[in-house]
Design an enzyme around this catalytic site. Structure first.
Site, PDB file in Angstrom:
ATOM      1  N   ARG A  23       0.928  -1.222   0.076  1.00  0.00           N
ATOM      2  CA  ARG A  23      -0.084   0.131   0.025  1.00  0.00           C
ATOM      3  C   ARG A  23       1.014   1.206  -0.109  1.00  0.00           C
ATOM      4  NH1 ARG A  23      -0.715   4.711   2.212  1.00  0.00           N
ATOM      5  NH2 ARG A  23      -0.413   4.027   4.326  1.00  0.00           N
ATOM      6  N   GLU A  24       1.520   1.595   1.195  1.00  0.00           N
ATOM      7  CA  GLU A  24       2.313   2.670   1.251  1.00  0.00           C
ATOM      8  C   GLU A  24       3.574   2.719   0.249  1.00  0.00           C
ATOM      9  OE1 GLU A  24       2.649   5.810   3.877  1.00  0.00           O
ATOM     10  OE2 GLU A  24       3.604   6.149   2.054  1.00  0.00           O
ATOM     11  N   HIS A  96      -6.569  -0.450   3.803  1.00  0.00           N
ATOM     12  CA  HIS A  96      -6.531   0.946   3.976  1.00  0.00           C
ATOM     13  C   HIS A  96      -7.610   1.550   3.370  1.00  0.00           C
ATOM     14  CE1 HIS A  96      -4.509   4.846   3.498  1.00  0.00           C
ATOM     15  NE2 HIS A  96      -4.304   4.382   4.868  1.00  0.00           N
ATOM     16  N   ARG A 158      -9.043   0.076  12.996  1.00  0.00           N
ATOM     17  CA  ARG A 158      -8.111   1.048  13.218  1.00  0.00           C
ATOM     18  C   ARG A 158      -8.762   2.420  12.633  1.00  0.00           C
ATOM     19  NH1 ARG A 158      -3.388   2.801  10.162  1.00  0.00           N
ATOM     20  NH2 ARG A 158      -5.087   3.990   9.116  1.00  0.00           N
ATOM     21  N   SER A 160      -7.170   6.209  12.301  1.00  0.00           N
ATOM     22  CA  SER A 160      -5.921   7.157  12.174  1.00  0.00           C
ATOM     23  C   SER A 160      -6.302   8.841  11.741  1.00  0.00           C
ATOM     24  CB  SER A 160      -4.922   6.904  11.207  1.00  0.00           C
ATOM     25  OG  SER A 160      -4.050   5.966  11.558  1.00  0.00           O
ATOM     26  N   THR A 191       2.502  11.983   8.701  1.00  0.00           N
ATOM     27  CA  THR A 191       2.301  11.906   7.177  1.00  0.00           C
ATOM     28  C   THR A 191       3.265  12.706   6.361  1.00  0.00           C
ATOM     29  OG1 THR A 191      -0.092  11.781   7.774  1.00  0.00           O
ATOM     30  CG2 THR A 191       0.314  12.100   5.554  1.00  0.00           C
ATOM     31  N   HIS A 221       7.038   8.878   8.549  1.00  0.00           N
ATOM     32  CA  HIS A 221       7.628   9.294   7.062  1.00  0.00           C
ATOM     33  C   HIS A 221       8.919  10.064   7.457  1.00  0.00           C
ATOM     34  CE1 HIS A 221       4.886   8.478   3.869  1.00  0.00           C
ATOM     35  NE2 HIS A 221       4.015   8.425   4.876  1.00  0.00           N
ATOM     36  N   HIS A 315      41.624   0.143   6.096  1.00  0.00           N
ATOM     37  CA  HIS A 315      40.556  -0.891   6.575  1.00  0.00           C
ATOM     38  C   HIS A 315      40.561  -2.122   5.972  1.00  0.00           C
ATOM     39  CE1 HIS A 315      37.426   2.710   6.991  1.00  0.00           C
ATOM     40  NE2 HIS A 315      38.547   2.937   7.240  1.00  0.00           N
TER      41      HIS A 315
END
Ligand code: HCA
Ligand code: CU
Length: 444
Positions: A23-24, A96, A158, A160, A191, A221, A315
């Site tokens: 989704r996101e 969502h 839920r 939000s 957001t 975010h 290194h």
């Protein structure tokens, strides 16, 4: 027939990841940057399977009415989830949704186990997004939730307040006071990525005190580069549910990366939060995701091969003696089981000596190695694009210096000191990041 399982029989762990890669993550510009635009059904199934095998119990998807393809994919994803129930237990698929009956109905019809409802509560959202005031937001969403509850008492709900970190605390409370008794989780999404770790700690603390019987969820975010740190603060302050994506992809600079979060909790010895996650699969899951995006695991991703790759001569010398010199973190336990040494203009004579002697089997002493290293450093800047620095080094050693291989009896040829292996000619699928420059790879 589809499998179902009521949330009331599920005992949540101390930390429940809600993965929102599909989704996101689908809102990430990276999909466009890499000419991909969307995840195919096959991609989605592979990602969902990987997440379930990893131990994720909550996966967020778009509301099915976002597009006809999203709707069809819901049933394909449910089938993939059902196939893994016997092996891994139940995974909840959450939709969502806007606080809108069209989204809610479509999600319920698609067989969602829960609804992640959202509605903007900040001045910006109220003015420029949905245009409704606080009392209207409260009235609409409570009515919608009460209606859903009547018919579907088992749905995981839920709410939000979108843009929660630009929402004044009293405004958020005015909405949440009415909604809290009706839902099992309250989200507090940052957001637009404005939150700081201290603001997150304060906000989670305040919500916990006011709504002690409701679980809290974080979604941060990364616009300021704080997503991971904000998430760690939220977990510390008592947010039990955290939204993450693979590689942290999402709108703009994305959100918290799942493996980065779990890795940091592990490093901080917060083992109580790691119950049930297959941490060793972290790097393979990151590689899978990178592969889907047609890119490499990003260099800023904590669980990456880049974090076990060494280019500087000083290194490299120390790494030959002990990997712990420049590798402090237990990345091997997160599936990054090898480290790499890159051959290039920064490499010192030590590693060049080691490579030519131990890996290539040349009869070479330290004085020759120093001189070959000097010649190599001069010429390496001129190699054509795509050519291998190790080929140039071997060419210098063999042609300019006339080095000959030591005559090692056949049966000893594979026995290389310190378990370092030549990777200049072979490439391993999925984990080659610096292919042409890698000369040594060691397992730990
Ligand atoms: C969005 C915004 C969102 C929602 C998060 C949530 C955000 O893309 O719809 O539902 O809790 O960051 O606020 O991702
Ligand atoms: Cu978001």
């Amino acid at each position: 027939m589809s499998v179902s399982f009521s949330f009331k029989y599920y005992q949540p762990r101390n930390l429940e990841i809600i993965d929102t890669t599909l989704r996101e993550g689908s809102q990430s510009s990276l999909l466009h940057d890499h000419y991909k635009y969307f995840f195919s059904t096959a991609d989605k199934i592979e990602i969902v399977r990987a997440l379930i095998l990893y131990g994720v119990k909550f996966i967020e998807l778009f509301a099915p009415n976002v597009s006809p393809q999203e709707a069809t994919d819901w049933s394909a994803i449910r089938e993939a989830r059902d196939e893994l129930v016997v092996k891994c237990g139940y995974t909840f698929l959450l939709a969502h949704v806007r606080c809108h009956p069209a989204d809610v109905d479509a999600a319920i019809k698609a067989g969602a186990d829960g609804l992640n409802m959202y509605m903007g509560t900040s001045d910006e959202s109220r003015t420029y997004s949905h245009g409704q005031g606080l009392s209207e937001i409260t009235r609409r969403s409570t009515k919608l939730i009460e209606d859903i509850r009547k018919d579907y008492p088992d749905l995981v709900l839920r709410f939000s307040g979108e843009d929660a970190f630009r929402t004044r605390e009293e405004d958020l409370f005015s909405v949440y006071d009415a909604i809290a008794p009706l839902v099992s989780r309250l989200g507090t999404p940052d957001t637009v990525g404005v939150a700081t770790p201290s603001a997150v700690a304060r906000r989670i603390q305040a919500l916990r005190e006011r709504y002690p019987s409701v679980n809290l969820e974080g979604h941060f975010h990364d616009d300021r580069g704080f997503a991971l740190y904000n998430t760690l603060e939220a977990v510390r302050a008592g947010a039990r549910y955290i939204q993450t994506t693979l590689l942290g992809i999402g709108e703009r600079s994305g959100i918290t990366s799942m493996t980065a979060l779990l890795f940091n909790l592990f490093v901080d010895k917060q083992y109580d939060f790691l119950d049930g996650y297959q941490l060793r699969a972290s790097y393979p899951v990151n590689v899978l995701m990178a592969d889907k995006l047609r890119k490499l695991v990003p260099s800023k991703e904590p669980v990456s091969l880049t974090n076990r790759t060494h280019a500087a001569g000083v290194h490299q010398k120390a790494m030959i003696n002990s990997a712990s010199t420049y590798e402090a973190n237990p990345l091997d336990q997160f599936g990054v089981t090898e480290s790499e040494i890159l051959l290039g203009p920064l490499s010192g004579w030590n590693v060049i000596h080691y490579f030519l002697k131990e890996i290539c089997g040349f009869d070479i002493d330290e004085t020759q190695a120093k001189s070959i290293a000097a010649a190599f450093k001069k010429q390496v800047y001129n190699i054509p694009f795509g050519a291998s620095p190790s080929a140039l080094l071997i060419e210098i050693a063999a042609s300019e210096y006339g080095l000959k291989p030591i005559n090692v009896p056949e049966q000893f040829r594979g026995a290389i000191a310190q378990n370092l292996t030549d990777t200049s000619k072979t490439a391993e699928i999925g984990e080659v990041t610096h292919a042409s420059g890698v000369i040594l790879r060691s397992k730990r």
